[in-house]
Scaffold this active site. Structure first.
Site, PDB file in Angstrom:
ATOM      1  N   THR A 177       5.453   2.267  -4.234  1.00 52.20           N
ATOM      2  CA  THR A 177       4.534   1.334  -3.615  1.00 52.20           C
ATOM      3  C   THR A 177       3.165   1.447  -4.245  1.00 52.20           C
ATOM      4  OG1 THR A 177       4.103   2.982  -1.936  1.00 52.20           O
ATOM      5  CG2 THR A 177       5.695   1.278  -1.393  1.00 52.20           C
ATOM      6  N   LEU A 189       0.852  -1.179   0.000  1.00 50.91           N
ATOM      7  CA  LEU A 189       0.000   0.000   0.000  1.00 50.91           C
ATOM      8  C   LEU A 189       0.890   1.232   0.000  1.00 50.91           C
ATOM      9  CD1 LEU A 189      -2.611  -0.985   2.761  1.00 50.91           C
ATOM     10  CD2 LEU A 189      -2.937  -1.099   0.289  1.00 50.91           C
ATOM     11  N   ASP A 190       0.449   2.286  -0.639  1.00 50.80           N
ATOM     12  CA  ASP A 190       1.189   3.535  -0.597  1.00 50.80           C
ATOM     13  C   ASP A 190       1.371   3.985   0.846  1.00 50.80           C
ATOM     14  OD1 ASP A 190       1.456   3.816  -3.364  1.00 50.80           O
ATOM     15  OD2 ASP A 190      -0.480   4.816  -3.534  1.00 50.80           O
ATOM     16  N   ARG A 191       2.400   4.760   1.079  1.00 52.27           N
ATOM     17  CA  ARG A 191       2.682   5.224   2.437  1.00 52.27           C
ATOM     18  C   ARG A 191       1.490   5.937   3.059  1.00 52.27           C
ATOM     19  NH1 ARG A 191       4.501   9.898   4.879  1.00 52.27           N
ATOM     20  NH2 ARG A 191       4.610  10.991   2.895  1.00 52.27           N
ATOM     21  N   ARG A 236      -5.499   5.635  -8.219  1.00 52.12           N
ATOM     22  CA  ARG A 236      -5.250   7.072  -8.229  1.00 52.12           C
ATOM     23  C   ARG A 236      -5.148   7.619  -9.653  1.00 52.12           C
ATOM     24  NH1 ARG A 236      -0.119   7.388  -4.332  1.00 52.12           N
ATOM     25  NH2 ARG A 236      -0.357   9.646  -4.721  1.00 52.12           N
TER      26      ARG A 236
END
Length: 510
Positions: free
Chosen positions: A423, A216-218, A316
Site C-alpha cells: 500500500t 495509505l499504508d496500514r 518514506r
C-alpha cells in the site's frame, strides 16, 4: 471465553453435470449443460482412459464488489482499546498457475506453501477442505492441469487493530472521505480482511461498492478518498494523471531536518511486493517530493511533505535517502539497511540479503507483525535466495497460458495466502501497484466463507496451528507510524484533517 471445536460446514459440489466423467469411465459422454460456466460440453467429445475433465475458467464480473455475504463471515469485538475479529472459516481460491501444470498437489504444497507441514494438508484432505473444480480432493498425488480451479478452506485469524472509530469527513453522493486511523489497511491484504477500512465502512456504515482513489499504508493515518461511482472514480484518476491533485502530509523524522525547501527526485524501485520494500535505484521510476521543516524539538523534526508523484512508499524512501527516516518507521528506519540506515542509497547488500536482514531484525525483536508479511513468506524467505525479487512474487509477471491470460490479475490469489499489497503513502497512479492489487479491490468477487454466521464465534479448530499460539496484543506504539495525510486538494475541492498529537510542537518524545 469457553473454547469450542467447530468444523466447517460440509461443502457440496457446485458442478451440475451429473454425468461427470470419472477415471474408470473414460468413454462416457456428457451432453448436459454445465450451468456454472454457462456452456455445453460437446456430446461427441470423449475423454481418454484416465483423463480428468477440467471445466473452462469462469469469467469474473468486474462490477462485483464486497457485499453483505462477505461482511457476515464473522463479527467484531472490542477489548483493551483494540478492534478484534472472531476467528472464522474462509476459502482461498486460485486457478492453476502455469508453473504448476503437470505437478501434483503434493509437489505444490511441498515447494510453495511451507507455512504448514505436509501432514496438515493430508489432514485437510480428509476433512474435505481442499477442493479441485469444486470436487473434494481425495489424494494429494492428483496431477494438476491447465484451468484447474482450487479451493482451500482455512481457519483464519486476523491481527487486532486500533478501536478508534472511523470518522466520515464528507459523504456528498459523489465521494466518501474518511479520517483513517493508523493500524488499519485500506482493503483486504495479507492477514487482514474484516479489520480493513473497506469492510468496516460496509459492515458498520452500510457504505458498499466504493472505488478506491488512493491508498495509505496500514500504519499511516489521515485523509482517505473513495469515489461513490465509477464515473467519479475516473474523473479523480484523471486529476491524478494530470497532477491536478495536491497532496500534503506531515511526518516526524529522526534528527534535525535542514531549513528551507528540500527537493528529492531520486527514482524508486520496488524490491519486493511480498514484503513491501522499495529503495532508490537508477532503474526505478521517476518521482519528486518537496519537504519543509515545520519544527524541531532537539531530537526529532516535524516535516511537511508534498509528493508530486505517487510511487509506492515515496515519502518514506526519500526521507531515508536524505538521512532522516520517519522516527518509528519499521522498514526504512531499520539498521538492517546498514549503520547509516540507507542514507544516500548506500546499503551494501543485495536485495535478498536486505530482505533477510529486515526479517531477522524484527524476528529478534519479536516485531515481525510490523512488516505486514504472511507466514508463507516467512517460511520461504530463506528459500528464495536464488530468485530475483520480481520472480519471487507469485502473482507478478507470471507466465500463464490459455484462458488464464484474460483473468490472470484477478485470479492470482495463492491457495494459502493473499498477496500482502504494497500500500502506498501517496495517491497511487503506479500501474504496477494497481495491477498487483486489482484482485482485492472492486475488480473481483472476493472469496466466500462457508460458515457465514458471526454468532457461531469459532474459537478453536483442530487443524489450525494459529489456535494453539498465544500472541501478545500490539501496544499503542505498534499501531502508529508518524506519517499523516493532512490534506488533499483538487481544482474545486479540499479535504483536510486535524494535525495529530505527535506532530504538535509541545509533543513530549519518549
Amino acid at each position: 471465553m469457553e473454547s469450542t471445536d467447530i468444523k466447517p460446514t460440509e461443502p457440496s459440489s457446485k458442478l451440475t453435470c451429473e454425468n461427470e466423467v470419472k477415471e474408470s469411465c473414460g468413454k462416457r459422454k456428457c451432453e448436459e449443460t454445465d450451468k456454472r460456466f454457462g456452456k455445453k460440453r460437446k456430446g461427441n467429445k470423449q475423454l481418454k482412459p484416465g483423463e480428468r475433465y477440467v471445466p473452462p475458467p469462469q469469467k469474473r464480473n468486474p462490477g462485483v464488489s464486497f457485499n453483505q455475504e462477505h461482511f457476515s463471515e464473522t463479527s467484531y469485538y472490542f477489548e483493551g482499546g483494540l478492534r478484534k475479529v472472531h476467528p472464522y472459516y474462509f476459502d482461498f481460491k486460485t486457478y492453476c498457475k502455469g508453473r504448476w501444470i503437470g505437478k501434483t498437489l503434493l509437489d505444490v504444497f511441498s515447494s510453495e506453501f511451507r507455512a504448514e507441514p505436509i501432514e496438515y494438508y493430508r489432514r485437510a484432505v480428509k476433512e474435505g477442505r481442499i477442493r479441485l473444480n469444486e470436487i473434494p480432493v481425495e489424494d494429494l498425488n492428483i496431477t494438476l492441469k491447465n484451468n484447474d480451479f482450487m479451493r482451500n478452506t482455512v481457519h483464519r485469524h486476523e491481527p487486532p487493530v486500533s478501536s478508534q472509530q472511523l470518522q466520515i469527513l464528507v459523504d456528498d453522493g459523489e465521494v466518501v472521505v474518511v479520517d483513517k486511523p493508523a493500524s488499519l489497511p485500506v482493503h483486504p491484504c495479507g492477514r487482514y480482511r474484516h479489520n480493513t477500512i473497506i469492510f468496516i465502512l460496509g459492515k458498520e456504515k452500510g457504505l458498499c461498492g466504493l472505488h478506491t482513489v488512493h491508498r495509505l499504508d496500514r500504519l499511516t493515518s489521515g485523509v482517505l478518498l473513495f469515489a461513490r461511482t465509477l464515473e467519479v472514480s475516473k474523473k479523480l484518476d484523471q486529476m491524478v494523471r494530470e497532477r491536478q491533485l495536491e497532496k500534503e502530509y506531515v511526518c516526524r523524522v529522526d534528527g534535525e531536518f535542514p531549513d528551507g525547501e528540500i527537493v528529492c527526485e531520486e527514482p524508486i524501485l520496488v524490491v519486493s511486493f511480498k514484503v513491501g520494500v522499495c529503495r532508490v535505484d537508477p532503474k526505478g521510476k521517476e518521482c519528486r517530493t518537496v519537504f519543509q521543516k515545520l519544527s524541531y524539538n532537539g531530537r526529532s523534526s516535524v516535516v511537511r511533505c508534498l509528493p508530486l508523484t505517487g510511487r509506492t512508499h515515496q515519502i518514506r524512501v526519500h526521507l531515508q535517502f536524505l538521512g532522516f527516516p520517519i522516527l518509528n518507521d519499521p522498514i526504512y528506519g531499520s539498521y538492517a539497511w546498514g549503520p547509516d540506515r540507507g542514507k544516500g542509497g548506500l546499503v551494501g547488500k543485495n536485495d535478498q540479503q536486505l530482505l533477510d536482514a529486515l526479517i531477522d531484525e524484527h524476528r529478534s525483536k519479536e516485531s515481525l507483525h510490523l512488516l505486514d508479511i504472511s507466514d508463507e513468506v516467512l517460511a520461504g524467505s530463506r528459500d528464495e535466495s536464488n530468485v530475483g525479487p520480481s520472480e519471487a512474487v507469485l502473482s507478478k509477471n507470471e507466465s500463464v497460458s490459455g484462458a488464464q491470460k484474460e483473468n490472470s490479475c484477478r485470479l492470482s490469489v495463492s491457495l494459502q495466502t493473499e498477496d500482502p499489497n504494497p500500500t502506498t503513502d501517496t495517491s497511487s497512479n503506479d500501474k504496477d501497484a494497481q495491477t498487483h492489487n486489482v484482485h482485492t479491490e472492486e475488480g473481483e468477487s472476493p472469496p466466500v466463507n462457508r460458515t457465514a454466521n458471526p454468532e457461531t464465534r469459532v474459537v478453536r479448530d483442530p487443524l489450525c496451528a494459529e489456535c494453539k499460539k498465544v500472541r501478545p496484543d500490539p501496544t499503542e506504539k505498534d499501531l502508529v507510524m508518524y506519517l499523516h495525510a493532512l490534506r488533499y486538494k483538487g481544482p474545486d475541492f479540499e479535504y483536510s484533517t486535524q494535525i495529530p498529537d505527535w506532530a504538535k510542537e509541545d509533543w513530549v518524545q519518549d
